[in-house]
Design a protein around this motif. Structure first.
Motif, short mmCIF file in Angstrom:
data_model
loop_
_atom_site.label_atom_id
_atom_site.label_comp_id
_atom_site.label_asym_id
_atom_site.label_seq_id
_atom_site.Cartn_x
_atom_site.Cartn_y
_atom_site.Cartn_z
N ALA A 297 0.85 -1.20 0.00
CA ALA A 297 0.00 0.00 0.00
C ALA A 297 0.88 1.25 0.00
O ALA A 297 2.10 1.14 0.10
N CYS A 298 0.24 2.40 -0.11
CA CYS A 298 0.95 3.69 -0.08
C CYS A 298 0.27 4.61 0.93
O CYS A 298 -0.92 4.51 1.19
N GLY A 299 1.05 5.56 1.42
CA GLY A 299 0.50 6.66 2.24
C GLY A 299 -0.26 6.15 3.45
O GLY A 299 0.18 5.25 4.18
N THR A 300 -1.42 6.74 3.66
CA THR A 300 -2.25 6.39 4.81
C THR A 300 -2.65 4.92 4.77
O THR A 300 -2.71 4.25 5.81
N SER A 301 -2.91 4.40 3.59
CA SER A 301 -3.30 2.99 3.48
C SER A 301 -2.18 2.08 3.98
O SER A 301 -2.42 1.00 4.53
N TYR A 302 -0.95 2.50 3.78
CA TYR A 302 0.21 1.74 4.29
C TYR A 302 0.16 1.70 5.82
O TYR A 302 0.42 0.66 6.43
N CYS A 343 -3.67 -5.79 -1.30
CA CYS A 343 -3.48 -4.37 -1.63
C CYS A 343 -4.50 -3.57 -0.82
O CYS A 343 -5.69 -3.89 -0.84
N ILE A 344 -4.03 -2.54 -0.15
CA ILE A 344 -4.96 -1.64 0.56
C ILE A 344 -4.91 -0.30 -0.16
O ILE A 344 -3.83 0.26 -0.35
N SER A 345 -6.08 0.18 -0.58
CA SER A 345 -6.09 1.44 -1.32
C SER A 345 -7.47 2.06 -1.25
O SER A 345 -8.46 1.39 -1.54
N GLN A 346 -7.52 3.31 -0.87
CA GLN A 346 -8.79 4.02 -0.87
C GLN A 346 -9.34 4.07 -2.29
O GLN A 346 -10.47 3.72 -2.54
N SER A 347 -8.51 4.51 -3.22
CA SER A 347 -8.97 4.76 -4.59
C SER A 347 -9.01 3.51 -5.46
O SER A 347 -9.79 3.42 -6.39
N GLY A 348 -8.11 2.58 -5.19
CA GLY A 348 -7.99 1.41 -6.06
C GLY A 348 -7.30 1.72 -7.37
O GLY A 348 -7.27 0.88 -8.28
N GLU A 349 -6.71 2.92 -7.47
CA GLU A 349 -6.06 3.31 -8.73
C GLU A 349 -4.63 3.77 -8.51
O GLU A 349 -3.99 4.22 -9.46
N THR A 350 -4.12 3.72 -7.30
CA THR A 350 -2.78 4.24 -7.03
C THR A 350 -1.75 3.50 -7.88
O THR A 350 -1.66 2.27 -7.83
N ALA A 351 -1.00 4.27 -8.66
CA ALA A 351 -0.15 3.67 -9.71
C ALA A 351 0.82 2.64 -9.14
O ALA A 351 0.95 1.54 -9.70
N ALA A 403 -6.38 14.61 2.55
CA ALA A 403 -5.93 13.90 3.74
C ALA A 403 -6.98 12.84 4.09
O ALA A 403 -8.12 13.15 4.39
N SER A 404 -6.55 11.60 4.06
CA SER A 404 -7.50 10.50 4.24
C SER A 404 -7.91 10.37 5.71
O SER A 404 -7.07 10.42 6.61
N THR A 405 -9.20 10.24 5.96
CA THR A 405 -9.70 10.09 7.34
C THR A 405 -10.62 8.87 7.42
O THR A 405 -10.23 7.82 7.91
N LEU A 605 -0.05 18.22 -3.39
CA LEU A 605 -0.49 16.84 -3.17
C LEU A 605 -1.69 16.49 -4.04
O LEU A 605 -2.40 17.37 -4.52
N ALA A 606 -1.92 15.19 -4.19
CA ALA A 606 -3.04 14.73 -4.99
C ALA A 606 -3.77 13.63 -4.24
O ALA A 606 -3.16 12.90 -3.45
N LYS A 607 -5.05 13.53 -4.47
CA LYS A 607 -5.85 12.51 -3.79
C LYS A 607 -5.59 11.13 -4.36
O LYS A 607 -5.46 10.16 -3.65
N SER A 608 -5.59 11.08 -5.67
CA SER A 608 -5.45 9.79 -6.31
C SER A 608 -4.17 9.84 -7.14
O SER A 608 -4.11 10.54 -8.15
N VAL A 609 -3.13 9.15 -6.66
CA VAL A 609 -1.82 9.30 -7.29
C VAL A 609 -1.69 8.27 -8.41
O VAL A 609 -1.19 7.16 -8.22
N THR A 610 -2.14 8.67 -9.59
CA THR A 610 -2.22 7.72 -10.69
C THR A 610 -0.97 7.72 -11.56
O THR A 610 -0.94 7.06 -12.59
C1 G6P Z 1 -2.26 9.91 -1.75
C2 G6P Z 1 -3.39 10.46 -0.90
C3 G6P Z 1 -3.39 9.76 0.45
C4 G6P Z 1 -3.48 8.25 0.25
C5 G6P Z 1 -2.39 7.73 -0.69
C6 G6P Z 1 -2.65 6.29 -1.10
O1 G6P Z 1 -1.03 10.24 -1.22
O2 G6P Z 1 -3.21 11.85 -0.70
O3 G6P Z 1 -4.52 10.19 1.19
O4 G6P Z 1 -3.34 7.62 1.49
O5 G6P Z 1 -2.38 8.50 -1.90
O6 G6P Z 1 -3.82 6.25 -1.85
P1 G6P Z 1 -4.80 5.02 -1.96
O7 G6P Z 1 -5.94 5.51 -2.82
O8 G6P Z 1 -4.01 3.92 -2.63
O9 G6P Z 1 -5.23 4.66 -0.59
#
Ligand code: G6P
Length: 612
Positions: A297-302, A343-351, A403-405, A605-610
């Motif tokens: 995972a990345c970021g907060t999901s990590y 895989c943990i991901s809010q968006s499901g699209e993190t590159a 910022a993910s909450t 910063l970006a919400k969905s880092v594609t």
């Molecule tokens: C970006 C967002 C974070 C998120 C991270 C992982 O950095 O700003 O809020 O935690 O991507 O994104 P994901 O969609 O994979 O959880």
């Protein structure tokens, strides 16, 4: 990250495109642009900064047209300037692009020798020139795009229009998300369905490698030149609720939505104090066989994944590794038989997470390994959900604040459900333990509501952070990841430098930073580590540090000089990280508001880092 909106209709669509871009603002961007075809001409406006700047320019120029593409750009190649903003034009072709064309320099060199003149520093402009050039060998815009696609290396989604094709929008999806919004007598594209929700709730989710041609009344999707069928998905209202309501910011609204979001997420899996028979039932055989879990995972999901590691080991005796996707994918990982790759991901699209998943699958196939892939995700229609063997949805509703909450705390709830499920199938946890933890899980929404009552107290404390340059967050056990998450939240929205540390590491470095200018935030649930944590607090105080302690109401920790304590309701220690997320979110939020930052769309910063 960049956002695309485009459409072909009978009416003027300039307002629709601008509204769509506004709905994509949350993704993060630094400039915006729009191009419409009108009476054989491309009309284009581009502006640096917010979409409202572009909106004003479009109004001033009275741009209108029924075929168009629009874009918010998050700079990768070239600074955020007007010239670098999309759409890019070559001859009669206009292009918007998300993602990165990795071989753009090579293509640019070739195009320059052919006489094409570049007006931007972007990788995207090569696509416009390539399509323009391909049109020398075919009158068909679709065919020209088909000739160009094999030349492009990288990940991209494209929207392409041409003055000689006033009823035709061509789109390509290769590694970057793209959906088609199906209207009545009009059709649209976007990198996120949210942009199109005012117009339609019917979507076609393109697959990797798809090229589509949209007219007002038709949608054709091609793979390798062959027409293919793609189903239309109709979304229900719960997915589409993404307004700020009475709240000043999306982030605050999303913080307050957590009790309900957790309730929704756990309800799908539970029946009273037991797991539902049908909860992930189709994965029973796989779960029985797995010997370990690898989380990516990345970021907060990590950070959510880091907490799950403690749970797997403590509760169900299953080894669990957690790794940041951008590291995992580039270190030639050894893929291991009978492993659950999660895989943990809010968006499901993190590159990076998506690329890691695809790499795992490729390696497993080439070595004939028996592995299982799974996604914990907030978007049912995302690439990650579609490309894994199993998925567990967090039912948080759309999360707009960068910022993910609520996505984070629902990920924790989902991870707990998964751990209980796997432990049950593997018989490494007793039925009594499961039903006790589930009973405690049901209490979490109420405990979160009580914790939210501390809002004003936390607001008052946040005033003491406004002038600070640095901040330290400390926790132990499952609250070490919460300390990391607290530091991430504070730095991303208030721009105060913050570090999260395992409190036991204090003496190995960060203690050197502690003086009377350094606020230290402590996460102190009532668990086995509390006494050790209290010693760490003494160490900070002895060096003049000011403590801000989020402590269990029965921890015995009291406010005193340079020690501010906010009481948190008592909670089962295993589930405490869900609850202690609330104060760190509120603290970051209020500090950011007091510092006057753009809370929902923090800079850079970006919400969905594609893109990676
Ligand atoms: C970006 C967002 C974070 C998120 C991270 C992982 O950095 O700003 O809020 O935690 O991507 O994104 P994901 O969609 O994979 O959880």
């Amino acid at each position: 990250m960049c956002g695309i909106v485009g459409g072909v209709a009978e009416r003027n669509i300039s307002n629709i495109l601008i509204e769509g871009l506004k709905r994509l603002e949350y993704r993060g961007y630094d400039s915006a642009g729009l191009a419409l075809i009108n009476q054989g001409q491309i009309l284009r406006e581009r502006r640096v900064g917010k979409v409202v700047n572009l909106e004003q320019a479009v109004l001033d120029a009275q741009l209108n047209g029924s075929l168009g593409i629009a874009h918010t750009r998050w700079a990768t190649h070239g600074k955020p300037t007007e010239n670098n903003a999309h759409p890019h034009i070559s001859g009669n072709v206009a292009v918007v692009h998300n993602g990165i064309i990795e071989n753009y320099q090579e293509l640019k060199d070739q195009l320059e020798t052919l006489g094409y003149i570049f007006t931007s520093q972007t990788d995207t402009e090569v696509v416009a020139h390539l399509v323009n050039d391909a049109l020398k060998s075919t009158p068909s815009l679709l065919e020209a795009v088909r000739l160009v696609v094999p030349k492009l290396k990288g990940a991209y989604a494209l929207g392409i229009i041409h003055t000689d094709h006033p009823d035709e929008l061509i789109t390509v999806r290769e590694g970057s998300p793209l959906v088609i919004g199906v209207g009545i007598g009009e059709n649209f594209i976007s990198s996120d369905q949210l942009a199109l929700l005012p117009i339609t709730n019917r979507f076609i989710y393109l697959e990797e490698g798809d090229i589509a041609r949209l007219t007002r009344t038709t949608i054709e999707v091609f793979v390798d030149g062959q027409l293919v069928e793609r189903p239309i998905t109709e979304l229900d209202a719960t997915v589409t609720n993404a307004s700020k309501g009475r709240y000043k910011h999306y982030m605050l609204k999303e913080i307050y939505e957590q009790p309900e979001a957790i309730k929704q997420t756990i309800s799908q899996a539970l029946n009273g104090n037991a797991l539902r028979e049908d909860f992930l039932a189709n994965a029973n055989d796989q779960f029985k066989n797995i010997q370990q879990i690898q989380i990516i995972a990345c970021g907060t999901s990590y950070h959510a994944g880091m907490i799950a590691k403690y749970w797997c080991e403590q509760l169900i005796d299953l080894p669990c590794q957690v790794e940041i996707a951008s590291e995992f994918r580039y270190r030639s990982p050894v893929i291991v038989n009978q492993t659950l790759y999660l895989c943990i991901s809010q968006s499901g699209e993190t590159a990076d997470t998506l690329a890691a998943l695809r790499d795992i699958q490729k390696r497993a196939v080439s070595k004939h390994l028996d592995i299982t892939t799974m996604a914990i995700c907030n978007v049912a229609t995302s690439s990650m959900v579609r490309e894994t063997n199993y998925s567990l949805l967090t039912l948080a509703g759309p999360e707009i604040g960068v910022a993910s909450t609520k996505a984070f705390t629902t990920q924790l709830a989902a991870l707990m459900l998964l751990v209980l499920k796997i432990g049950t199938v593997k018989q490494t946890i007793t039925a009594e333990q499961v039903s006790q933890l589930i009973a405690d899980l049901w209490h979490i929404p109420k405990i979160l509501l009580d914790t939210l009552q501390n809002n004003n107290e936390i607001l008052a404390l946040s005033e003491l952070f406004v002038e600070k340059q640095h901040c330290l967050f400390l926790g132990r056990g499952t609250h070490f990841p919460i300390a990391l998450e607290g530091a991430l939240k504070l730095k991303e929205i208030s721009y105060i430098h913050a570090e999260g540390y395992a409190a036991g590491e204090l003496k190995h470095g960060p203690l050197a930073l502690v003086d009377n200018e350094m606020p230290v935030v402590i996460l102190a649930p009532k668990d086995d580590m509390l006494d050790k944590l209290k010693s760490n607090m003494e160490e900070v105080q002895a060096r003049g540090g000011e403590l801000f302690v989020f402590a269990d109401e029965n921890s015995g920790i009291k406010s005193k000089d340079r020690q501010h304590v906010v009481n948190v309701p008592t909670v089962h220690p295993t589930l405490a990280p869900i609850v202690y997320s609330i104060p760190i979110q509120l603290l970051s939020y209020h500090v950011a508001v007091l510092r006057g930052t753009d809370v929902d769309q923090p800079r850079n910063l970006a919400k969905s880092v594609t893109v990676e």
